[in-house]
Design a protein around this motif. Structure first.
Motif, mmCIF file in Angstrom:
data_model
loop_
_atom_site.group_PDB
_atom_site.id
_atom_site.type_symbol
_atom_site.label_atom_id
_atom_site.label_comp_id
_atom_site.label_asym_id
_atom_site.label_seq_id
_atom_site.Cartn_x
_atom_site.Cartn_y
_atom_site.Cartn_z
ATOM 1 N N VAL A 267 25.106 37.589 21.145
ATOM 2 C CA VAL A 267 24.733 38.372 19.968
ATOM 3 C C VAL A 267 23.528 39.257 20.278
ATOM 4 N N ARG A 268 22.582 38.730 21.050
ATOM 5 C CA ARG A 268 21.417 39.546 21.445
ATOM 6 C C ARG A 268 21.866 40.796 22.200
ATOM 7 N N GLU B 293 34.663 37.437 20.840
ATOM 8 C CA GLU B 293 34.044 38.763 20.872
ATOM 9 C C GLU B 293 33.926 39.374 19.475
ATOM 10 N N THR B 294 34.952 39.190 18.628
ATOM 11 C CA THR B 294 34.904 39.726 17.272
ATOM 12 C C THR B 294 33.815 39.029 16.466
ATOM 13 N N TYR B 295 33.702 37.732 16.672
ATOM 14 C CA TYR B 295 32.684 36.945 15.968
ATOM 15 C C TYR B 295 31.282 37.396 16.370
ATOM 16 N N VAL B 296 31.071 37.575 17.665
ATOM 17 C CA VAL B 296 29.779 38.052 18.164
ATOM 18 C C VAL B 296 29.452 39.413 17.561
ATOM 19 N N LEU B 297 30.439 40.292 17.515
ATOM 20 C CA LEU B 297 30.236 41.629 16.969
ATOM 21 C C LEU B 297 29.820 41.570 15.503
ATOM 22 N N THR C 126 33.768 54.797 20.166
ATOM 23 C CA THR C 126 34.822 53.785 20.193
ATOM 24 C C THR C 126 34.652 52.946 21.459
ATOM 25 N N VAL C 127 34.624 51.650 21.270
ATOM 26 C CA VAL C 127 34.527 50.715 22.397
ATOM 27 C C VAL C 127 35.847 49.955 22.467
ATOM 28 N N GLU D 53 31.935 40.987 27.968
ATOM 29 C CA GLU D 53 30.519 40.664 27.824
ATOM 30 C C GLU D 53 29.753 41.959 27.624
ATOM 31 N N TRP D 54 28.879 41.970 26.645
ATOM 32 C CA TRP D 54 28.080 43.156 26.391
ATOM 33 C C TRP D 54 27.054 43.331 27.512
ATOM 34 N N PRO D 55 26.645 44.563 27.810
ATOM 35 C CA PRO D 55 25.705 44.799 28.919
ATOM 36 C C PRO D 55 24.421 43.997 28.755
#
Length: 642
Positions: free
Chosen positions: A128-129, A155-159, A226-227, A238-240
């Motif tokens: 999430v960070r 991933e949707t939950y994290v977003l 758009t991602v 995984e987000w950067p």
């Protein structure tokens, strides 16, 4: 099995074991309140709303940057203002995860597209960070909308949590939604960022959604970025990495958290805005006190990201419960798949829909004993007594089965179960705490032991803060308060017994209910009547008294010189499946000369449904209010055929 048979009774030590017992002890110690039974507790909770909801705030130690100056300043509906002056953040409470160690699993994601994914509490906070920092890089800030065309995966939950942490507004559509369904929803809220998967697997089928994503992008000029998540390849997104620290935007109690959508019975789906604080206190109450979830639990509900049960499931970590996500076909390779998943994941609370339980019963599914399973939830449609019986015969003799009813409108259940009360076959055990649910007769008076219109006569914190782009509140008032001023009309038929249990017998309006998911008639019409061959149409759903999926019947008026043949039926079904979803495909399609309409040109689904279920035409509708009263008689032959 007859309705009302007792199938489960609370254990003798329930007050020591259940979280609601601890809450009762807290009330006695900190408020000087003692209640002899659940009914007395419920009565207090709806009679003294400020005291009850302030007790929830204090008992669960809600974190506030600014403390509230009042719990309920004005109890009027619509427009009740809760916890005025308070600032907080929903995501902060979810990521607090009380009673959970950093290395404990908190999100378990199962999928038919890739291998299982597990996030520990530390992993979830880290993801999430990173996602939050990435959204900030894309220019997302307080009040901006982030849209997810993505399935029920971590991933949707994290977003969603990252979006909430910024004070931005989240909205999701499941990727099985067709382009038109998605655009009808998101054009209203004008998102700036779209996060989408490239496709998914549903059972043995591989479904590419790249074309739909492009079409959605083209139809949303508000989008700046758009991602695309390469989900079909089976990888984990995984987000950067970033050095930016985690933070939470303090927002007012009623600041928009996410937008859910009505099924669109009339016009476009209604964009229902839910707030940070209302969702938080409601879900804390329901998950801990009614579902008895806490640290050590693993909470599962079969849902997609297009149903409010996903948002309900998402709050699990706020009470210390790990959540189990599943993306795929629940009947692949057979109806035992979810039961095996529950065993593998160590699920302690298994939530699903009534149609799924009835399908398992019909198929003779015999789940293996799950020693950890102690709670089950059923929603989406009424569960008949035989569904209750199957659970206790085939799944577990000791599990507490909670049949639950509520809705997208409040993003919770307001009638359901509680550890303090028995489970009765075919019944919902109670009205939930803080929810003054009543049955109104034809004169608008509350009744007990009689079928009535389900209403809520006092406000709840999780009622919508409004509809998107409805500045004067007109659409909101018309949706819930047009029949009984100052009283929420929900659109269900309910019977409340002398002992406080409830039976829901279906929708009192024209909304369709297919496989436990409400579908809007206007979405059907926009697709069907978009075909050159069709000039008008009407669709109705006939419920199955046994609780099955029932029948979806579509009646069409075809263009001059044409007849409804198998080729056109196939084309209509294909268009509905592609533009909307497989659930929208009718069981039968018939030709009629005209669709019944009022003098103001409104379609009359309810009278058609009444006729198809045996009501004489003169009793089904007031012909004086119809532009074409003769059209109703065309449905009588279908009754005889059935």
């Amino acid at each position: 099995m007859s309705a009302g048979t007792v199938l489960w009774t609370p254990p003798a030590d329930v007050l020591e074991r259940a979280r609601i017992g601890d809450y009762l002890r807290w009330l006695r110690k900190h408020r000087g309140l003692a209640f002899p039974d659940y009914q007395a507790l419920w009565q207090w909770s709806v009679d003294d709303l400020p005291a009850f909801w302030r007790s929830i705030w204090d008992y669960f130690d809600v974190l506030a940057y600014d403390q509230p100056t009042a719990t309920l300043a004005d109890p009027v509906m619509p427009g009740a203002r809760w916890f005025t002056g308070a600032t907080l953040n929903y995501a902060e409470h979810v990521l607090r995860m009380p009673g959970v160690a950093a290395g404990d699993a908190i999100v378990l994601g199962y999928s038919q597209t890739r291998e299982p994914v597990t996030l520990t509490a530390a992993d979830l906070r880290e993801q999430v960070r990173r996602a939050r920092a990435a959204l900030r890089e894309l220019g997302v800030g307080r009040g901006d909308r982030v849209a997810a065309y993505a399935p029920n995966i971590p991933e949707t939950y994290v977003l969603m949590l990252a979006t909430a942490s910024l004070g931005a507004v989240f909205s999701s559509c499941a990727p099985e939604f067709g382009t038109r369904s998605v655009v009808d929803r998101w054009q209203q809220i004008e998102p700036t960022v779209l996060v989408a998967v490239d496709g998914y697997r549903y059972g043995a089928k591989t479904i590419d959604r790249s074309g739909e994503v492009e079409a959605i992008r083209a139809a949303l000029p508000s989008l700046r970025h758009t991602v695309t998540l390469p989900y079909l390849a089976g990888g984990v997104w995984e987000w950067p990495d970033t050095t930016e620290e985690m933070a939470y935007e303090p927002v007012p109690f009623d600041h928009p958290l996410y937008v859910l959508y009505s099924s669109g019975t009339t016009g476009l789906p209604k964009p229902i805005v839910h707030g940070h604080g209302g969702i938080l206190v409601e879900h804390l109450k329901m998950l801990a006190l009614h579902h008895d979830l806490g640290p050590g639990d693993r909470f599962f509900w079969f849902t997609t990201t297009g149903w409010m049960m996903w948002n309900f499931l998402a709050s699990g970590p706020a009470v210390g419960a790990a959540i189990v996500l599943f993306d795929g076909d629940p009947a692949h390779p057979d109806l035992g798949a979810l039961w095996r998943l529950a065993d593998e994941a160590g699920v302690t609370y298994f939530g699903t829909s009534a149609p799924f339980l009835l399908a398992c019963r019909k198929a003779g599914v015999a789940p293996e004993a799950h020693p950890r399973l102690r709670g089950m939830g059923s929603t989406g449609a009424p569960l008949p007594p035989e569904g209750f019986a199957w659970v206790y015969e085939a799944v577990s003799a000791t599990v507490q089965l909670q049949s639950l009813s509520g809705g997208t409108d409040v993003c919770t259940g307001f009638v359901g179960g509680v550890p303090l009360l028995p489970v009765y076959a075919g019944e919902l055990s109670c009205r939930c705490l803080g929810a003054r649910v009543e049955a109104f007769d034809a004169e608008g008076q509350p009744v007990i032991g009689q079928l009535g219109e389900l209403v809520i006569t006092r406000p709840m914190p999780s009622m919508p803060i409004g509809f998107w782009d409805d500045p004067d509140g007109r659409r909101y008032r018309e949706a819930y308060f047009d029949v009984y001023p100052g009283v929420w009309r929900h659109g269900d038929w309910i019977t409340i017994s002398e002992r406080g249990s409830c039976v829901i017998t279906g929708r009192s309006d024209a909304t369709l209910n297919r496989g436990g998911v409400r579908l809007g008639t206007s979405e059907f019409y926009s697709v069907v009547e978009g075909l050159d061959e069709v000039t008008d149409s009407v669709v109705v759903h006939l419920e199955d008294p046994a609780g099955g999926p029932g029948e979806l019947l579509l009646f069409v008026v075809v263009a001059d010189g044409r007849e409804l043949d198998d080729e056109l039926r196939t084309k209509i079904a294909r268009e509905l499946r592609t533009a909307l979803s497989p659930r929208h495909v009718p069981d039968e399609i018939h030709q009629v000369k005209a669709v019944p309409r009022t003098l103001s040109a409104k379609k009359l689904e309810v009278p058609v449904k009444k006729i198809l279920t045996g009501t004489p035409v003169p009793e089904a509708a007031s012909t004086g209010a119809l532009a074409n009263p003769e059209s109703l008689t065309a449905f009588e032959p279908f009754v005889r055929k059935r």
